[in-house]
Design a protein around this motif. Structure first.
Motif, PDB file in Angstrom:
ATOM      1  N   ASN A  50       9.613 -52.618 -46.074  1.00 26.68           N
ATOM      2  CA  ASN A  50       8.716 -52.485 -44.931  1.00 26.68           C
ATOM      3  C   ASN A  50       7.270 -52.811 -45.306  1.00 26.68           C
ATOM      4  O   ASN A  50       6.355 -52.544 -44.540  1.00 26.68           O
ATOM      5  N   ARG A  75       2.023 -56.333 -38.525  1.00 28.08           N
ATOM      6  CA  ARG A  75       2.244 -55.318 -37.491  1.00 28.08           C
ATOM      7  C   ARG A  75       3.421 -55.682 -36.599  1.00 28.08           C
ATOM      8  O   ARG A  75       4.249 -54.829 -36.277  1.00 28.08           O
ATOM      9  N   ARG A  78       6.542 -54.967 -38.506  1.00 30.58           N
ATOM     10  CA  ARG A  78       6.890 -53.547 -38.586  1.00 30.58           C
ATOM     11  C   ARG A  78       7.425 -53.007 -37.268  1.00 30.58           C
ATOM     12  O   ARG A  78       8.173 -52.031 -37.245  1.00 30.58           O
TER      13      ARG A  78
ATOM     14  N   CYS B 122       3.894 -47.655 -39.693  1.00 35.67           N
ATOM     15  CA  CYS B 122       5.304 -48.050 -39.620  1.00 35.67           C
ATOM     16  C   CYS B 122       5.712 -48.448 -38.205  1.00 35.67           C
ATOM     17  O   CYS B 122       6.686 -49.171 -38.025  1.00 35.67           O
ATOM     18  N   GLY B 124       3.833 -50.187 -36.374  1.00 33.70           N
ATOM     19  CA  GLY B 124       3.138 -51.435 -36.084  1.00 33.70           C
ATOM     20  C   GLY B 124       1.760 -51.238 -35.469  1.00 33.70           C
ATOM     21  O   GLY B 124       1.207 -52.163 -34.877  1.00 33.70           O
TER      22      GLY B 124
END
Ligand SMILES: Nc1ncnc2c1ncn2[C@@H]1O[C@H](COP(=O)(O)OP(=O)(O)O)[C@@H](O)[C@H]1O
Ligand SMILES: [Mg+2]
Lengths: 242, 216
Positions: A50, A75, A78, B122, B124
């Protein structure tokens, strides 16, 4: 092409080498369980996937794209990879609905009008539709962990990473979380999970990866791996968790 | 000599507006600067952290009176700048406020678990989104009582401006006391006015604290 390709990954913390050339492929829809002793690098490997950690050597590709902490669309990447930790890390100042919808609202996935429906949907999938207006502190550990999973699901991830998500729970609460994960597996979610729940690993995983001292020591289908461990390290590990 | 009359009370209450003005100016300029210092203190960039830390140490290490003297008497001498008293005093209180609020808020931000930032990352979220939607609101709760505590300290601290000739509440008290030869009565009134300014803040902080600890 595998969804996740890990090639010869090296990772150091200071002078301590934690991952020493890890390679692993995970196909779309596959459930891979990583087992191994504490300190063998399991969490670190998940965090590298990640891009929460930077790697010193090798490469990690997800959906064909190389992953690193400086990638321009980190981003967006993720948002497609859900990760759940042992500590649930819910946002204590937000109720369950807002916990689940904060990121989709901020990242433009949905508008205000759809937020409630999205929360209802993902909370139903983890069996907590009735807790939509509750606050995190009012929930049991198992319920909080399921909200944490729902929070990931709200981002519609292609890949889910689980790091010992039941380790902090009282034994009687473990089952409800595993059930949710099983359901996700049945629905075809690609999952990489670190767990000490050997029963779950045996029954749900397509493949078990045994990590030892920062390396993939042995891997294979659960039935074979548990019945016929090849290395003495895995033999003694299996004996120790029985 | 004359006795303490209604007109004296009026002049004291009138002077309160200068006290309030000083507090408002200190907050308007000092609070954003304090927020900047607090965020710089927790920045990923070491030089930023060091700079902010140095500034905070310096401000907290110098007595408020020193700050006032420096900007009131020092600026004309060192910079050759003849600045109006209000500006000199405002600069001093702004720095004072920024230094203390910066440190209070830094502590509150750091008291939020690192894992909360990571949970946001995590999902985003950008650093800014993590700050304003996850870390800030949690830090705000912890910061409220000490922030109000500082505010009370600031209100009382404005009395020092009288030393550089600024006619706020304390200075008006001196003047009235000299004119009436009734220092005990005059300063009792002055104290009562300070108390009346600070009490609502303290009460408000308490109720806020109770509300934050209770329902949420
Ligand atoms: N942030 C970190 N800083 C320094 N050392 C770390 C850090 N994270 C993990 N380690 C070390 O890396 C090794 C592997 O840790 P980890 O990946 O958490 O193992 P596992 O999850 O298999 O128990 C351990 O020796 C641990 O102490
Ligand atoms: Mg671990």
């Amino acid at each position: 092409m595998a969804l996740v390709e890990i090639r010869d990954v090296y990772k150091k913390f200071g002078h301590v080498e934690v991952l020493k050339g890890v390679s692993l492929d995970v196909a779309e829809g596959e459930i891979v369980t990583i087992i191994g002793r504490s300190g063998s690098g399991k969490s670190t490997l998940l965090r590298c996937i990640n891009a929460l950690e930077t790697i010193e050597g090798g490469e990690i590709r997800v959906e064909g794209r190389q992953i690193h902490a400086k990638m321009p669309d980190l981003r967006q990447f993720r948002q497609r990879v859900g990760i759940v930790f042992q500590a649930f890390n819910l946002f204590p100042h937000l109720n369950v609905e807002r916990n689940v919808t904060l990121a989709p609202l901020l990242t433009g996935g949905i508008g205000k009008a759809e937020a409630r429906a999205l929360a209802e949907d993902v909370l139903t999938r983890v069996g907590l539709a009735d807790k939509i207006d509750a606050w995190p502190e009012q929930l049991s550990g198992g319920q909080q962990q399921r909200v944490a999973i729902a929070r990931c699901l709200a981002m519609k991830p292609h890949l889910m990473l689980f790091d010992e998500v039941t380790s902090a729970l009282d034994p009687e609460l473990v089952g409800e979380v595993l059930k949710v994960m099983e359901a996700m597996a049945r629905q075809g979610m690609t999952m990489i999970l670190v767990t000490h729940e050997m029963g779950f690993a045996r029954n749900v995983a397509n493949r078990i990866v045994f990590m030892h001292q920062g390396r993939v020591w042995e891997e294979g289908p659960p039935a074979e791996l548990f019945a016929h461990p090849k290395t003495p390290e895995l033999k003694s590990f299996i004996a120790s968790v029985k | 000599m004359r006795s303490f009359a209604f007109v004296d009370l009026v002049s004291l209450v009138t002077a309160v507006q200068w006290t309030v003005l000083l507090v408002v100016l200190a907050l308007v300029f000092g609070a954003p600067l304090g927020l900047a210092l607090a965020t710089a203190r927790i920045s990923r960039h070491a030089p930023l952290r060091w700079a902010a830390s140095g500034i905070i140490q310096l401000i907290q290490g110098v007595p408020l009176l020193g700050l006032l003297f420096f900007f009131y008497f020092g600026m004309p001498v060192f910079l050759g700048l003849q600045v109006p008293a209000l500006i000199a005093v405002t600069v001093a209180y702004t720095l004072y406020t920024a230094g203390f609020l910066g440190d209070i808020w830094r502590g509150s931000l750091q008291a939020v678990k690192q894992a909360q930032w990571e949970a946001g990352a995590c999902l985003g979220l950008s650093l800014t989104q993590q700050f304003f939607h996850i870390i800030g609101p949690q830090a705000l709760r912890m910061a409220t009582p000490p922030t109000v505590g500082f505010l009370v300290q600031l209100i009382k601290g404005t009395s020092l401006a009288s030393i550089v000739g600024f006619v706020e509440l304390a200075r008006a008290g001196q003047v009235t006391s000299a004119a009436t030869f009734q220092p005990l009565l005059t300063y009792s009134v002055v104290a009562a006015i300070y108390f009346a300014l600070c009490l609502p803040l303290t009460l408000w902080s308490r109720s806020l604290e109770a509300r934050l600890n209770g329902a949420r």
